[in-house]
Write a protein that holds these residues in place. Structure first.
Motif, PDB file in Angstrom:
ATOM      1  N   GLU A  58       0.833  -1.196   0.000  1.00  0.00           N
ATOM      2  CA  GLU A  58       0.000   0.000   0.000  1.00  0.00           C
ATOM      3  C   GLU A  58       0.867   1.244   0.000  1.00  0.00           C
ATOM      4  O   GLU A  58       1.885   1.300   0.663  1.00  0.00           O
ATOM      5  CB  GLU A  58      -0.902   0.009   1.233  1.00  0.00           C
ATOM      6  CG  GLU A  58      -1.894  -1.129   1.241  1.00  0.00           C
ATOM      7  CD  GLU A  58      -2.774  -1.088   2.463  1.00  0.00           C
ATOM      8  OE1 GLU A  58      -2.836  -0.041   3.130  1.00  0.00           O
ATOM      9  OE2 GLU A  58      -3.409  -2.107   2.734  1.00  0.00           O
ATOM     10  N   ASN A  59       0.450   2.254  -0.751  1.00  0.00           N
ATOM     11  CA  ASN A  59       1.171   3.510  -0.822  1.00  0.00           C
ATOM     12  C   ASN A  59       0.554   4.487   0.179  1.00  0.00           C
ATOM     13  O   ASN A  59      -0.562   4.955  -0.021  1.00  0.00           O
ATOM     14  CB  ASN A  59       1.092   4.075  -2.237  1.00  0.00           C
ATOM     15  CG  ASN A  59       1.945   5.305  -2.404  1.00  0.00           C
ATOM     16  OD1 ASN A  59       2.622   5.733  -1.480  1.00  0.00           O
ATOM     17  ND2 ASN A  59       1.916   5.879  -3.594  1.00  0.00           N
ATOM     18  N   VAL A  84       1.381   7.569   0.776  1.00  0.00           N
ATOM     19  CA  VAL A  84       1.512   8.969   0.389  1.00  0.00           C
ATOM     20  C   VAL A  84       0.254   9.500  -0.260  1.00  0.00           C
ATOM     21  O   VAL A  84      -0.194  10.597   0.027  1.00  0.00           O
ATOM     22  CB  VAL A  84       2.725   9.143  -0.562  1.00  0.00           C
ATOM     23  CG1 VAL A  84       2.829  10.564  -1.057  1.00  0.00           C
ATOM     24  CG2 VAL A  84       3.992   8.727   0.151  1.00  0.00           C
TER      25      VAL A  84
END
Length: 69
Positions: free
Chosen positions: A41-42, A44
């Motif tokens: 999972e990102n 940002v």
């Protein structure tokens, strides 16, 4: 006397090295049958539920308006 200390130091170093090598051999010898594959999972690009983008902590002005002039 210094020669005696050097021999003791070398023996202790050798024992610690053998312990570490044995530990690495035992850990790498264990066979793990399952490989965990998950989606990365990102963190940002996440937005809040209200639709606003999360603000960067460096953009917050923490200065007290009465001080620092």
């Amino acid at each position: 006397m210094q020669r005696k200390y050097t021999i003791y130091f070398f023996l202790c170093y050798t024992i610690l090295t053998l312990i570490v090598v044995a530990s690495v051999c035992v850990e790498t010898g264990e066979v793990d049958q399952e490989v965990a594959i998950r989606h990365i999972e990102n963190p940002v690009g996440k937005t809040e539920k209200s639709g606003k983008m999360s603000t960067d902590s460096t953009s917050i002005n923490l200065k007290n308006e009465n001080n620092g002039k």
